[in-house]
Design an enzyme around this catalytic site. Sequence first.
Site, PDB file in Angstrom:
ATOM      1  N   ASP A 180       0.831  -1.205   0.000  1.00  0.00           N
ATOM      2  CA  ASP A 180       0.000   0.000   0.000  1.00  0.00           C
ATOM      3  C   ASP A 180       0.869   1.261   0.000  1.00  0.00           C
ATOM      4  OD1 ASP A 180      -2.025   1.798   0.373  1.00  0.00           O
ATOM      5  OD2 ASP A 180      -2.967   0.699   2.016  1.00  0.00           O
TER       6      ASP A 180
ATOM      7  N   ASP B 293     -10.622   4.010  -1.325  1.00  0.00           N
ATOM      8  CA  ASP B 293     -11.221   2.975  -0.473  1.00  0.00           C
ATOM      9  C   ASP B 293     -12.742   2.926  -0.631  1.00  0.00           C
ATOM     10  OD1 ASP B 293      -8.647   2.905   0.338  1.00  0.00           O
ATOM     11  OD2 ASP B 293      -9.081   3.058   2.477  1.00  0.00           O
TER      12      ASP B 293
HETATM   13  C1  GLA Z   1      -5.544   2.117   2.775  1.00  0.00           C
HETATM   14  C2  GLA Z   1      -6.034   1.000   1.872  1.00  0.00           C
HETATM   15  C3  GLA Z   1      -7.058   0.177   2.626  1.00  0.00           C
HETATM   16  C4  GLA Z   1      -6.434  -0.393   3.887  1.00  0.00           C
HETATM   17  C5  GLA Z   1      -5.872   0.732   4.738  1.00  0.00           C
HETATM   18  C6  GLA Z   1      -5.073   0.204   5.909  1.00  0.00           C
HETATM   19  O1  GLA Z   1      -6.550   3.023   3.076  1.00  0.00           O
HETATM   20  O2  GLA Z   1      -6.569   1.515   0.692  1.00  0.00           O
HETATM   21  O3  GLA Z   1      -7.539  -0.871   1.796  1.00  0.00           O
HETATM   22  O4  GLA Z   1      -5.435  -1.301   3.534  1.00  0.00           O
HETATM   23  O5  GLA Z   1      -5.021   1.573   3.989  1.00  0.00           O
HETATM   24  O6  GLA Z   1      -4.466   1.204   6.649  1.00  0.00           O
END
Ligand code: GLA
Length: 510
Positions: A277, A337
Amino acid sequence: MNCKLLAFGALAAAGMLLAAQSAAPPLPGTWHAQETFSRRGHTTTLHLEYVFQLDGTHLSGVAASDRGRSGAIRGSLRGSQLNLQIYNPFSPYAAAQAAQGTLTRNQLTLTLGSRYGAPARTVVFTKVSDDTSYHLPVSLRHPPLPVFHPLPPNRLALTPPMGWNSWNHFASKVDDQKIRQTADLLVSTGMAAAGYVYVNIDDTWEGTRDAQGNIRSNAKFPDMQALAAYVHSRGLKLGIYSSPGPRTCAGYEGSYRHEAQDARTYAAWGIDYLKYDWCSASSVYTPQQMPAVYENMALALRATRRPMVFSLCEYGWDNVGVWGAAAGGNLWRTTDDIADNYPSMTFNGFSQNGRQFSAGPGHWNDPDMLEIGNGGMTAGEYRTHLSLWAMLAAPLLAGNDLTAMTPATLAILANKEVIAVDQDPLGQQGWMIAQRGDQEIWMRPLSGGASAVALFNRGTRPATMSVRWSALGLRSPATVRDLWAHRDLDAAQFFSANVPAHGVVMLRVQ
Ligand code: GLA
């Protein structure tokens, strides 16, 4: 004290000296401030470095800290009054932070506006030099990245990955016991048999590094290797999460400058899947470096010789569909997200139209994980969710609490006929072929000459929707199967159905 703090400390001391020598320092140059935060019993010191350039009254520059660059400064200086916006062009939540300040005899007092729920705060800066160019702190400089070159496929994820991920329901409340429980339930509910085999631990498992730099799991996960063995004993696979930056999105230890070491640790634990990520990688890399940064980890994973699915999480920035597979990715996020509501889910899903050209066996667009069963949508909306993801050949990563799963949720998640569309070996992502107002018809070619057709009603009233097979380029189909009613239909030339508000009718035509 580590070297970055020393470096910043020395800068700060130099700044005080300079400030004492000149009464009213001109703004252009490098300024330093120190802040101390207490969070959950831990005290952290953050060294801020702001670099200002001035053109008339127009201000520009870089806001940074000893964790890296955090944003671009834009604003004005009138007399002694500063008005700023700090933009983080790399942040997934690209909101600007407003700041107001006053330049006094030997210091700059800035009030930084509230952001992400954190209150506004006032920070006092002293000038350390007239240098108006920003340099990444020594402690954050990294070895050169490998020159980007297209990697051959790793032959994993020939159909979109299926499994479960801890984030959507549990967020930071995930631990060893919940993962074991989820693994048991995936098997006992029949979810595993339906294809959900990856059990993926998302953010917040990370602990500190040992003296050799090896990453350790935190107290929630006492023994990762034993956990992987447990998950494997259930016939399932274990996934994990990290970031190419110094910190993960939730602020835990990332893989920055430990990529090969972390890949070896994951392999030794028995990990089968890595979600990687971007988040704080923005503070140390430029967007142009993103493909090479991801490839760097892909190479590290491959060097372990343990097959690990590689999931790129960078929210669809910088045309990831063009380079994601070449960087070694098996899937890449294409959106921000998801949230557990109809507007968010449909935005993430329907906006994928046109991305079908970058998906195929081994490399998939990922409009984010499933929210089915988390309570924010109706059963009909959750059927739309699974149908749309299946039409998109999207990864199916359930995100609900399996200990509280209702039969209705299970019936949606484990609909084998819809899953068969998602997992069709041709791997051709579908697209929208007709639209009228809130009504959209999507088609996805399947192996063996079949097609999936979905009639989505995005409106708030039921609607009669029709489709003539010839208009889809299909000759009169021999069979039409309703994949939610589980019935064969009689529809020689023409199909018409009443589609509920926010609902779907999904067909397989042959
Ligand atoms: C980001 C990602 C999410 C999750 C969070 C965890 O927002 O897009 O899917 O993994 O981080 O902190």
